[in-house]
Design an enzyme around this catalytic site. Sequence first.
Site, mmCIF file in Angstrom:
data_model
loop_
_atom_site.group_PDB
_atom_site.id
_atom_site.type_symbol
_atom_site.label_atom_id
_atom_site.label_comp_id
_atom_site.label_asym_id
_atom_site.label_seq_id
_atom_site.Cartn_x
_atom_site.Cartn_y
_atom_site.Cartn_z
ATOM 1 C CB ALA A 160 36.924 -0.227 9.426
ATOM 2 C CB SER A 218 33.748 -8.558 4.888
ATOM 3 O OG SER A 218 33.138 -8.403 3.623
ATOM 4 C CB ALA A 251 37.634 -12.380 9.090
ATOM 5 C CD GLN A 252 37.263 -19.794 7.050
ATOM 6 O OE1 GLN A 252 38.344 -20.133 6.584
ATOM 7 N NE2 GLN A 252 36.129 -20.371 6.688
ATOM 8 C CD GLU A 283 46.624 -16.263 8.331
ATOM 9 O OE1 GLU A 283 46.409 -15.454 7.394
ATOM 10 O OE2 GLU A 283 45.826 -16.452 9.256
ATOM 11 C CG ASP A 291 26.318 -0.330 -1.494
ATOM 12 O OD1 ASP A 291 26.086 -0.631 -2.679
ATOM 13 O OD2 ASP A 291 25.976 -1.036 -0.526
ATOM 14 C CG HIS A 293 41.404 -16.799 0.094
ATOM 15 N ND1 HIS A 293 41.699 -18.147 0.153
ATOM 16 C CD2 HIS A 293 41.783 -16.282 1.293
ATOM 17 C CE1 HIS A 293 42.224 -18.424 1.323
ATOM 18 N NE2 HIS A 293 42.279 -17.310 2.043
ATOM 19 N NE ARG A 342 45.302 -14.358 1.577
ATOM 20 C CZ ARG A 342 44.449 -13.794 2.415
ATOM 21 N NH1 ARG A 342 43.779 -12.725 2.038
ATOM 22 N NH2 ARG A 342 44.263 -14.289 3.623
ATOM 23 C CG HIS A 347 39.494 -12.910 0.108
ATOM 24 N ND1 HIS A 347 38.463 -13.410 0.879
ATOM 25 C CD2 HIS A 347 40.509 -12.646 0.974
ATOM 26 C CE1 HIS A 347 38.834 -13.451 2.152
ATOM 27 N NE2 HIS A 347 40.066 -12.974 2.234
ATOM 28 N NE ARG A 358 43.498 -8.498 2.617
ATOM 29 C CZ ARG A 358 43.327 -9.609 3.348
ATOM 30 N NH1 ARG A 358 43.967 -9.732 4.514
ATOM 31 N NH2 ARG A 358 42.546 -10.575 2.925
ATOM 32 C CG LEU A 362 40.074 -8.975 10.570
ATOM 33 C CD1 LEU A 362 40.109 -10.261 11.391
ATOM 34 C CD2 LEU A 362 38.662 -8.396 10.557
#
Length: 509
Positions: free
Chosen positions: A11, A38, A42-43, A110, A203, A224, A268, A328, A363, A369
């Site tokens: 991002a 992160s 990411a896989q 997925e 933060d 996850h 999930r 996650h 999500r 991503l």
Amino acid sequence: MNVLVVGSGIAGLTAALHAHEAGHAVTVVTKGELGDGSTGYAQGGVAGMYGIGDSKEQHAADTLTAGAGLSEADAVDALVTDGVDRIAELIARGVAFDRDAEGSLLLGREAAHSHARIVHAGGDATGAAIARALVAAVRRASIEVIDHALLTDLVVVEGAVRGIRLLRGDHVSELSADAVILATGGAGHLYAHTTNPAGTTGDGIAAALRAGAAVADLEFVQFHPTILSAGPAFLISEAVRGEGATLLDEQGRRFVFDSHPDGELAPRDVVSRAIVRRAAVQGTPARLDATMLGRTTLTRRFPTIDRVTRERGFDWSTEPIPVTPAAHYLMGGIVTDLHGRSTIPGLFAVGEVARTGVHGANRLASNSLLEGAVFGARAAAALGEPWRFVSLRSLNERAAPVVERGAHRRGETPRLSSHFSRAALQQLMWDHVGLLRSEEGLRHALRTVRAWRARAVAPATLAEHEDANLLLLAEATASAALARPGSVGAHYRLSDAETRTPAPILETV
């Protein structure tokens, strides 16, 4: 314009590159090295490439379904409308997504997706490939980078954000700007078990809260389902189940079908709760069985997972492996409009730090991503325009509170006393503000966090600032979860009958 981008994942770097290409003076500030965060972990891939029979409308429908009725339709439409262009842009910037022998992009499926529409790179190393390409593009563009710098606060002048305060080593400094784009990620280290890298301590959200920005949906924390239950937290990509792997109990039964007709491909939150409940009954972790895919496919399609599982003593081509959930992704964050604008002029937020409205209560896999790329570009495109925050309609209709100024001690970042430890906070959140929540547990967590905050003084070190940010977000998260009495998506409130049964004992990861 003079633009500060805080964060260097997909991002932040997308926003920085688009802002630079539009002629703005851009500086990227990052907590660690450029590209840390992160994204590189990411896989999974990037959703948004549509094959025969698929469309952006169906992608939107799947996203809205996963969001359990709380996603914003306009935000989802922006995501899927811009998505193909952002994937094409990543390819142009050098991301080598996997292709078949004819050169066509390989599309994976997925959980909760109705079609195969997800592109991957290096099998299960998509995030790392994206991070490398975007870092290289930023370096080629000679964009200024300030690394190893922690955002401590936003500088607000006459009601508008006009810069940031930084801690670099033991030196505190201020940087002025016409606009600040926060891309600092989530707050995975609120929890004892998380897939997030060490720096994800909330933060940006904490700084926005202290500045008075609206924050919402912090109660929606995605866990996850499949983290290897041996050694340090290591994620087993959802794409493994998308390729056909199954979840088994001690008797070898595919138990997730007891909770949802889609079984292992359910959302999930459903799969995670099913695993936790089964582990509580049987006293052992669930097992992920990918043996039907065969050694060749597992090695080729999931080389990183294959290597790590073997290093930890498992041959997943011949035996199921033990898995358990971990924190996650945070669906909530700084409230933004469709161009990343927050409720404070001059402050944008993109990626996981933002609450764009896309994810609702849960999500959809591989939308994160995509969201970072889409809204990073949209925020950059809005730089220099007259400030006009357009509130999303349902924000004022939902039961969950928007945490704004007054929900904390504005302008004060507490230093934590000896009665507090980060490990104690993480375990408290895991036990009482995690996968299964009760009113009694939430009230206990909130009382404890408030007591810790009441005994705090001003921070000095990086770790003390991080701890203070986590405490502030713990209070806001527990408050939001307590204010939403019903269950929806990733937020699950136990019934009176359920609270009378022993709490599940989760496997450590």
